[in-house]
Scaffold this motif. Structure first.
Motif, PDB file in Angstrom:
ATOM      1  N   VAL A  62       1.037  -1.322  -0.227  1.00 57.76           N
ATOM      2  CA  VAL A  62      -0.828  -0.177   0.456  1.00 57.76           C
ATOM      3  C   VAL A  62       0.418   1.084  -0.289  1.00 57.76           C
ATOM      4  CG1 VAL A  62      -1.814   1.363   1.142  1.00 57.76           C
ATOM      5  CG2 VAL A  62      -1.685  -1.092   1.093  1.00 57.76           C
ATOM      6  N   GLU A  63       0.529   2.041  -1.001  1.00 60.00           N
ATOM      7  CA  GLU A  63       1.869   3.017  -1.010  1.00 60.00           C
ATOM      8  C   GLU A  63       1.155   4.423   0.239  1.00 60.00           C
ATOM      9  OE1 GLU A  63       0.752   4.575  -4.917  1.00 60.00           O
ATOM     10  OE2 GLU A  63       1.421   2.773  -6.242  1.00 60.00           O
ATOM     11  N   CYS A 100      -9.021  -2.980  -2.198  1.00 57.46           N
ATOM     12  CA  CYS A 100      -7.563  -2.767  -2.411  1.00 57.46           C
ATOM     13  C   CYS A 100      -6.945  -2.756  -0.981  1.00 57.46           C
ATOM     14  CB  CYS A 100      -6.758  -2.211  -3.059  1.00 57.46           C
ATOM     15  SG  CYS A 100      -7.315  -1.626  -4.882  1.00 57.46           S
ATOM     16  N   THR A 101      -6.457  -4.015  -0.727  1.00 52.72           N
ATOM     17  CA  THR A 101      -5.536  -4.212   0.376  1.00 52.72           C
ATOM     18  C   THR A 101      -3.646  -4.845   0.274  1.00 52.72           C
ATOM     19  OG1 THR A 101      -5.607  -6.952   0.139  1.00 52.72           O
ATOM     20  CG2 THR A 101      -7.297  -5.899   1.672  1.00 52.72           C
ATOM     21  N   ALA A 102      -3.666  -4.473  -0.661  1.00 53.59           N
ATOM     22  CA  ALA A 102      -2.403  -4.607  -1.401  1.00 53.59           C
ATOM     23  C   ALA A 102      -2.101  -4.022  -2.606  1.00 53.59           C
ATOM     24  CB  ALA A 102      -1.282  -5.333  -1.514  1.00 53.59           C
ATOM     25  N   LYS A 103      -1.188  -2.376  -3.137  1.00 51.65           N
ATOM     26  CA  LYS A 103      -1.507  -2.440  -4.842  1.00 51.65           C
ATOM     27  C   LYS A 103      -0.233  -2.546  -5.258  1.00 51.65           C
ATOM     28  CE  LYS A 103      -4.446   1.769  -3.152  1.00 51.65           C
ATOM     29  NZ  LYS A 103      -4.408   2.817  -3.163  1.00 51.65           N
ATOM     30  N   TYR A 104       0.181  -3.025  -6.155  1.00 48.42           N
ATOM     31  CA  TYR A 104       1.381  -3.169  -6.875  1.00 48.42           C
ATOM     32  C   TYR A 104       1.753  -2.331  -8.272  1.00 48.42           C
ATOM     33  CZ  TYR A 104       0.771  -7.451  -3.926  1.00 48.42           C
ATOM     34  OH  TYR A 104       0.813  -8.402  -3.297  1.00 48.42           O
ATOM     35  N   PHE A 148      -3.523  -3.880  -9.557  1.00 40.92           N
ATOM     36  CA  PHE A 148      -2.156  -4.599 -10.394  1.00 40.92           C
ATOM     37  C   PHE A 148      -2.816  -3.779 -11.420  1.00 40.92           C
ATOM     38  CE2 PHE A 148      -1.787  -8.268  -8.253  1.00 40.92           C
ATOM     39  CZ  PHE A 148      -0.376  -8.858  -8.058  1.00 40.92           C
ATOM     40  N   PRO A 149      -1.815  -3.088 -12.352  1.00 38.56           N
ATOM     41  CA  PRO A 149      -2.107  -2.536 -13.190  1.00 38.56           C
ATOM     42  C   PRO A 149      -2.279  -2.983 -14.923  1.00 38.56           C
ATOM     43  CG  PRO A 149       0.531  -2.249 -12.496  1.00 38.56           C
ATOM     44  CD  PRO A 149      -0.988  -3.424 -11.747  1.00 38.56           C
ATOM     45  N   ARG A 150      -2.573  -4.564 -14.767  1.00 36.49           N
ATOM     46  CA  ARG A 150      -1.906  -5.086 -15.179  1.00 36.49           C
ATOM     47  C   ARG A 150      -1.487  -6.643 -14.689  1.00 36.49           C
ATOM     48  NH1 ARG A 150       2.564  -5.469 -21.294  1.00 36.49           N
ATOM     49  NH2 ARG A 150       1.434  -7.544 -22.000  1.00 36.49           N
ATOM     50  N   VAL A 151      -2.924  -7.496 -16.011  1.00 34.08           N
ATOM     51  CA  VAL A 151      -2.936  -9.016 -15.792  1.00 34.08           C
ATOM     52  C   VAL A 151      -2.964 -10.029 -16.270  1.00 34.08           C
ATOM     53  CG1 VAL A 151      -5.246  -9.093 -15.365  1.00 34.08           C
ATOM     54  CG2 VAL A 151      -3.878 -11.113 -13.939  1.00 34.08           C
TER      55      VAL A 151
END
Length: 493
Positions: free
Chosen positions: A10-11, A183-187, A266-269
């Motif tokens: 998380v940012e 979101c619980t975590a961001k990448y 994620f920004p992409r998967v």
């Protein structure tokens, strides 16, 4: 070995940036009100009660009254989305949003999933991806999909027995009448989702179904990709961890044992791996033209293999021959005789059998020290990926094996790997099948009739229930040919 880096979580909030963004977005709202009053909407968006403008910077939501128009999201992931709704919840998420996008029509018309080969499907999406490993679900913005897509991310879709061991994943738009999963975590890097179920724990399938396709799919990212592994097998991951670390800079996510409440954004998967051919890479289908040669270079780095190519042999150095043993099926019944004969020809002979408990790195270094490797058709020959360029692979082909089998599995792939290839075909008097069937039986007289019964019939007869005893005089000629293919000092030899 590359050091692992934990993926960004998380940012942190940046109050200063948030205030600036808030001011900018408030200005946009005011301009939108003016535009809505005096100008028609260029997007043809129906009138709505209010618009929520979303930004990942500071997790900030701002809402303002607006008529007949909407405002684009600044998501920080390259997407241009329009978030229009009524209210927020206590977490700052939109409640019952109506969501559209400036490229919604083109996005919806483009399929998320496509067939990359007869063996594999791949699904890919970009922009605001939410992944929940525990439920094997990937939530998408409604502008990216208008229906559910399902996929089993393993490169053997034509093989029902393999796919029974692979769990299905679902990609679907989050409901328009509910808030998207929080979101619980961001990448900041793409997610690559793949399964290690199927036929893994057999070295050939480990490489042809997973490791080579994983290389094809991830090499272009130069490590900046997050692996999400499904149908998780801790021993398998431990066994090949040095390879996985070459392809990703981040700790692996075990999807099966992820926290049920975890939603990873994620920004992409990318779901599924691209398959080209058995143990092979088609450079024309890769992002920058990389091939199986780069794959072998990656393996050398992973295991610290010293020999990229074979050296010259002569009086001062004997060529080394590695004999791949088997003790269950397709066994060399005269293995000691073969080893003694090879030694008499001037080879430094080593004989060993790799198993699932064999340390991959240790065995890779043994294979890399060899100039010639010989073995009966089977998973053990997959170790040719560790041979130095210019080495010789000798495949002993069991009696009755269809021609495509030795060619496609090890023959052509070995040539692509810059190896020299020879084969030795077992004849009737060299096979244990002559002791199991009468002389006029179709197994001996008409192998094609067995082939027509399908893979499992031919495999049971010619692979699972056959041992071999090569004639030493005939095999000797093959070993002499292998030696002649190696670079050597003619004055010494």
């Amino acid at each position: 070995m590359k050091p692992l880096r934990t993926p960004p979580r998380v940012e942190p909030r940046r109050p200063g940036n948030a205030l600036i963004v808030a001011a900018m977005l408030l200005s946009l709202c005011i301009l939108s009100l003016i535009k809505a009053r005096y100008c028609p909407s260029p997007y043809g968006i129906p009138a709505i009660d209010s618009c929520l403008i979303f930004s990942f910077l500071g997790d900030l939501w701002i809402s303002c009254s607006q008529q007949d128009s909407a405002v684009a999201e600044s998501a920080g992931d390259g997407s241009n989305l329009l978030f229009c709704a009524g209210v927020e919840d206590n977490e700052g998420n939109a409640v019952a949003p109506k969501i559209v996008a400036d490229e919604a029509v083109s996005n919806l018309s483009r399929p998320l999933c496509s067939e990359t080969s007869k063996r594999s499907n791949v699904c890919e999406a970009e922009g605001g991806i939410r992944l929940q490993g525990s439920s094997r679900t990937i939530f998408l913005h409604p502008s990216l999909a208008d229906r559910e897509w399902k996929i089993k991310p393993y490169c053997r879709k034509h093989d029902p027995p393999a796919m029974k061991k692979v769990n299905e994943w679902t990609m679907k738009p989050f409901p328009s009448d509910k808030a998207p999963p929080r979101c619980t975590a961001k990448y900041t890097v793409p997610a690559l989702v793949f399964s290690i179920g199927g036929f893994t724990d057999n070295l050939f399938h480990d490489f042809t179904d997973v490791i080579v396709p994983l290389f094809i799919s991830s090499y272009r990212f130069h490590g900046e990709v997050q692996f999400v592994v499904a149908d998780f097998k801790p021993p398998w991951v431990s066994r090949f961890i040095l390879i996985l670390r070459q392809l990703s800079n981040y700790d692996i996510i075990d999807a099966d044992n992820d926290d049920p409440g975890a939603v990873r954004c994620f920004p992409r998967v990318i779901v599924g791996l691209s398959f080209h051919k058995e143990l092979g890479v088609d450079p024309s289908k890769t992002a920058t033209g990389y091939s199986i040669v780069e794959f072998k270079e990656m393996l050398r780095k992973a295991y610290g293999l010293e020999r990229p190519t074979v050296e010259r042999w002569g009086v001062r150095r004997k060529p080394r021959l590695l004999l791949i043993s088997r003790n269950k099926t397709r066994v060399f019944l005269n293995e000691k005789g073969i080893a003694d004969m090879a030694a008499s020809l001037g080879f430094d002979v080593r004989a060993t059998e790799p198993t699932n408990k064999t340390d991959v790195g240790e065995f890779a270094r043994l294979v890399n020290s060899a100039d010639v490797m010989i073995g009966v058709h089977g998973a053990g020959l997959t170790n040719m990926v560790f041979l130095p360029a210019g080495a010789v692979l000798i495949q002993v082909v069991p009696m009755g094996a269809p021609g495509w089998l030795p060619r496609d599995t090890f023959g052509q792939p070995s040539r692509d790997m810059q190896l020299k290839y020879l084969d030795y075909h077992i004849e009737g008097d060299e096979s244990s099948l002559t002791e199991q069937y009468p002389k006029d039986h179709p197994v001996l007289k008409d192998p094609s009739s067995i082939h027509k019964q399908g893979w499992y019939a031919l495999s049971e007869v010619y692979l699972e229930n056959q041992n071999v005893r090569p004639q030493l005089d005939r095999l000797k000629n093959t070993l002499l040919e292998a030696r002649s293919l190696l670079p050597h000092n003619s004055k010494e030899a």
